[in-house]
Design a protein around this motif. Structure first.
Motif, PDB file in Angstrom:
ATOM      1  N   GLU A  71      76.876  57.157  23.726  1.00  0.00           N
ATOM      2  CA  GLU A  71      76.099  56.118  24.393  1.00  0.00           C
ATOM      3  C   GLU A  71      75.300  56.682  25.560  1.00  0.00           C
ATOM      4  O   GLU A  71      74.229  56.172  25.889  1.00  0.00           O
ATOM      5  CB  GLU A  71      77.016  54.985  24.867  1.00  0.00           C
TER       6      GLU A  71
ATOM      7  N   ASP B  40      71.493  55.778  26.396  1.00  0.00           N
ATOM      8  CA  ASP B  40      71.099  55.223  27.687  1.00  0.00           C
ATOM      9  C   ASP B  40      69.927  55.999  28.282  1.00  0.00           C
ATOM     10  O   ASP B  40      68.937  55.403  28.724  1.00  0.00           O
ATOM     11  CB  ASP B  40      72.264  55.259  28.681  1.00  0.00           C
TER      12      ASP B  40
ATOM     13  N   GLU C 214      72.323  50.592  16.920  1.00  0.00           N
ATOM     14  CA  GLU C 214      72.408  49.227  17.452  1.00  0.00           C
ATOM     15  C   GLU C 214      72.529  49.243  18.971  1.00  0.00           C
ATOM     16  O   GLU C 214      71.917  48.431  19.662  1.00  0.00           O
ATOM     17  CB  GLU C 214      73.573  48.478  16.804  1.00  0.00           C
ATOM     18  N   TYR C 215      73.297  50.183  19.501  1.00  0.00           N
ATOM     19  CA  TYR C 215      73.450  50.297  20.948  1.00  0.00           C
ATOM     20  C   TYR C 215      72.104  50.661  21.590  1.00  0.00           C
ATOM     21  O   TYR C 215      71.719  50.072  22.603  1.00  0.00           O
ATOM     22  CB  TYR C 215      74.507  51.367  21.276  1.00  0.00           C
TER      23      TYR C 215
ATOM     24  N   ARG D  70      76.314  52.556  14.829  1.00  0.00           N
ATOM     25  CA  ARG D  70      76.770  52.077  16.143  1.00  0.00           C
ATOM     26  C   ARG D  70      75.782  52.487  17.231  1.00  0.00           C
ATOM     27  O   ARG D  70      75.378  51.662  18.061  1.00  0.00           O
ATOM     28  CB  ARG D  70      78.162  52.641  16.445  1.00  0.00           C
TER      29      ARG D  70
ATOM     30  N   GLN E 204      69.896  48.639  24.327  1.00  0.00           N
ATOM     31  CA  GLN E 204      69.513  49.217  25.614  1.00  0.00           C
ATOM     32  C   GLN E 204      68.011  49.092  25.858  1.00  0.00           C
ATOM     33  O   GLN E 204      67.584  48.872  26.989  1.00  0.00           O
ATOM     34  CB  GLN E 204      69.955  50.675  25.706  1.00  0.00           C
TER      35      GLN E 204
END
Length: 147
Positions: A39, A43, A107-108, A104, A112
């Motif tokens: 992640e 980010d 989609e994350y 995953r 963001q």
């Protein structure tokens, strides 16, 4: 993560001849999670893309970011960005994240981008998609969090 950005006047993605995501002016973001990505990479990449100054200002210079223009993003998963073409004529895709991790992180990442205040549409992970776009410029930018 790897991303290919295309500045567009419009873009859409369809599955089985049905449009599932479309935008007007903004960015088409083709995205691929690589092995070992987390992640944290998503980010950093989302923040970079939101602030990347690749849109024209009043003087015609690339001096405005997607956030400045009020444009939208169409985020489409594309594992082929992981292509390894160093050997032979058939690309290998083993550098891509495993499908469950890729989905995953895709989609994350899209979440963001939206959390940055950018209207966001998406494709469908692992679907056979048809992407249509009108490239503006043309402006196409390659980003890789490993660089």
């Amino acid at each position: 993560m790897r991303a290919l950005l295309q500045r567009v006047t419009r873009a859409s993605v369809s599955v089985d001849n049905t449009v599932i995501g479309e935008i007007g002016p903004g960015l088409l973001i083709l995205i691929c999670a690589m092995q070992g990505d987390t992640e944290a990479e998503a980010d950093r990449l989302a923040a970079k893309i939101a602030k990347l100054r690749i849109f024209k200002d009043d003087a015609g210079r690339m001096n405005r970011a997607l956030l400045d223009t009020g444009g939208a993003a169409l985020v489409v998963s594309q594992f082929t960005l992981a292509a390894d073409t160093r050997r032979g004529n058939r690309p290998g895709f083993s550098p891509a994240a495993a499908p469950e991790d890729g989905e995953r992180l895709y989609e994350y990442f899209a979440a963001q981008i939206q959390a940055q205040g950018i209207p966001t549409a998406t494709g469908r992970f692992a679907a056979d998609m048809a992407v249509s776009l009108t490239n503006d410029g043309p402006v196409t930018i390659w980003l890789d969090t490993a660089d």
